[in-house]
Design an enzyme around this catalytic site. Structure first.
Site, PDB file in Angstrom:
ATOM      1  N   GLY A 140      49.882  45.164  40.880  1.00 22.84           N
ATOM      2  CA  GLY A 140      49.861  45.651  42.252  1.00 22.84           C
ATOM      3  C   GLY A 140      50.777  46.832  42.480  1.00 22.84           C
ATOM      4  O   GLY A 140      50.553  47.631  43.389  1.00 22.84           O
ATOM      5  N   GLU A 174      47.018  41.468  33.643  1.00 15.00           N
ATOM      6  CA  GLU A 174      46.250  40.425  34.333  1.00 15.00           C
ATOM      7  C   GLU A 174      45.504  39.467  33.415  1.00 15.00           C
ATOM      8  O   GLU A 174      45.341  38.282  33.742  1.00 15.00           O
ATOM      9  CB  GLU A 174      45.268  41.067  35.319  1.00 15.00           C
ATOM     10  CG  GLU A 174      45.920  41.634  36.569  1.00 15.00           C
ATOM     11  CD  GLU A 174      46.493  43.030  36.353  1.00 15.00           C
ATOM     12  OE1 GLU A 174      47.075  43.584  37.298  1.00 15.00           O
ATOM     13  OE2 GLU A 174      46.364  43.573  35.237  1.00 15.00           O
ATOM     14  N   GLY A 225      51.599  42.278  42.449  1.00 10.00           N
ATOM     15  CA  GLY A 225      51.427  41.470  43.647  1.00 10.00           C
ATOM     16  C   GLY A 225      52.038  40.096  43.422  1.00 10.00           C
ATOM     17  O   GLY A 225      52.151  39.631  42.282  1.00 10.00           O
ATOM     18  N   ASP A 249      42.832  44.609  38.801  1.00  9.72           N
ATOM     19  CA  ASP A 249      42.206  44.855  40.102  1.00  9.72           C
ATOM     20  C   ASP A 249      42.856  46.075  40.762  1.00  9.72           C
ATOM     21  O   ASP A 249      43.094  47.056  40.102  1.00  9.72           O
ATOM     22  CB  ASP A 249      42.284  43.588  40.971  1.00  9.72           C
ATOM     23  CG  ASP A 249      43.711  43.087  41.165  1.00  9.72           C
ATOM     24  OD1 ASP A 249      44.617  43.550  40.452  1.00  9.72           O
ATOM     25  OD2 ASP A 249      43.924  42.227  42.043  1.00  9.72           O
TER      26      ASP A 249
END
Length: 382
Positions: A123, A146, A74, A154
């Protein structure tokens, strides 16, 4: 959220669509940014997935990336920038829509083939790993990096990482280690391995299907796929040691176990794991471990709802500002020297960790859409 050049875009130039009979190819198209998911891209994908699910003229979706990457994650640097310029809820809106997309992909009624030809991280895993078929190659590089950014795995990663063999998911999620195509196939992150030189033939064959039967789709991919051996240096060959170390209750105990193994004669992957853990954000390591452990006992919907809470707490900077510091050090200034706060694992108590898992004050939890065929679908296709 979206970077400046994307703000006015509806995403049509960032997600290209090719139509072949009953097949639709969705090509992520921000090659200069390694196809990092912008807000317009997420909204465009949401719109397309919802439309195609109800369209009888569409039987199969193929997802791929243009340029040197499938998707490097992301666009978190843009998220951090938007919050600095505005309010934390801008970032919350980004993650709410991204996680909704992840859920729709995971519960999709039509098969999706993700061609992971090169880089797939963060992402990028969210728009592929939850799909039915994931095709890796000899050029594929997978990672969930991350914790080095002050965030945590996530996009439903606490669901799929916790379901990898043994405690391999803890190893991947905490260290951010890069996996190659054979390792992805061995642990289940990929369903098939197809050499890069055969990808064009695979696409051509898939564009001719006239069914959503996953067995038919699988048979087509099987014809071009192959079993590949792991490298001798692959950590996956030492799953016994990974389980021994990463099954420990706390991050401190995991690190201690690794250091003890290193004293007995360190292999390259153990040394690299120790270094990665020591460089990562301490608070990120703590919440990531707990997230994966909780994910083992939860459905995908529960994981996404919890991860959304965690993201909101990260964005609100209530306990730590590490996410913003990580984005600065790794993605913006690129000095690769983040100043984490709290700076050590022993400075973090249980109450600080608990805060990330609590309901956000005066803010609504993630509400996932009701999906056809099940009142509460929660099982990924992993």
């Amino acid at each position: 959220m979206a970077s400046a050049q994307d703000t006015d875009s509806d995403g049509t130039d960032q997600v290209l669509v090719e139509e072949y009979g009953f097949t639709r190819i969705l090509a992520l198209n921000r090659p200069r940014q390694l196809n990092a998911l912008s807000f317009p891209m997420i909204m465009r994908l949401l719109k397309l997935f919802i439309a195609y699910e109800g369209d009888p003229k569409v039987k199969l979706l193929i997802m791929k990336g243009n340029g040197r990457a499938f998707c490097a994650g992301g666009d978190v640097a843009a998220v951090a920038h938007s919050i600095t310029e505005g309010h934390w809820t801008f970032g919350a809106n980004f993650f709410r829509n991204e996680f909704t997309l992840n859920y729709i992909i995971a519960t999709y009624s039509k098969p999706q083939v993700s061609i992971l030809a090169t880089i797939v991280m963060g992402g990028g895993a969210g728009v592929s790993i939850h799909g039915r078929f994931r095709v890796a190659t000899e050029k594929t590089v997978f990672a969930m990096p991350e914790t080095a950014l002050g965030l945590f795995p996530d996009i439903g990663a606490s669901y799929f990482l916790s379901r990898l063999p043994g405690f391999f998911g803890e190893y991947v999620g905490l260290t951010g280690v890069r996996l190659d195509g054979p390792e992805m196939l061995a642990c289940g992150l990929a369903t098939h391995f197809v050499p890069s030189m055969k990808l064009a033939s695979l696409e051509e064959a898939l564009t001719k299907v006239d069914t959503s039967d996953p067995n038919v789709i699988c048979a087509i991919i099987d014809q071009l796929s192959q079993q590949v051996p792991l490298k001798e240096s692959s950590a996956y060959k030492r799953l016994d040691l990974i389980d021994k170390c990463f099954s420990k209750r706390t991050v401190e105990e995991i690190l201690s176990a690794l250091e003890q193994e290193a004293e007995n004669g360190a292999t390259e992957w153990i040394t690299a794991a120790i270094q990665s853990l020591k460089k990562a954000s301490p608070i990120s390591l703590k919440i990531s471990l707990r997230s994966i452990r909780e994910g083992r006992l939860q459905g995908l919907d529960q994981c996404l709802i919890r991860e959304y809470r965690m993201c909101c707490h990260v964005l609100r900077k209530e306990v730590s500002k590490d996410f913003f510091e990580g984005c600065r050090a790794i993605l913006v200034d690129k000095d690769r020297n983040p100043k984490w706060e709290p700076s050590r694992l022993d400075l973090i108590d249980d109450k600080m960790v608990d805060r990330y898992f609590s309901k956000v004050d005066n803010w609504e939890d993630l509400k996932l859409p009701t999906r056809r065929g099940s009142a509460a679908p929660s099982i990924s296709k992993l």
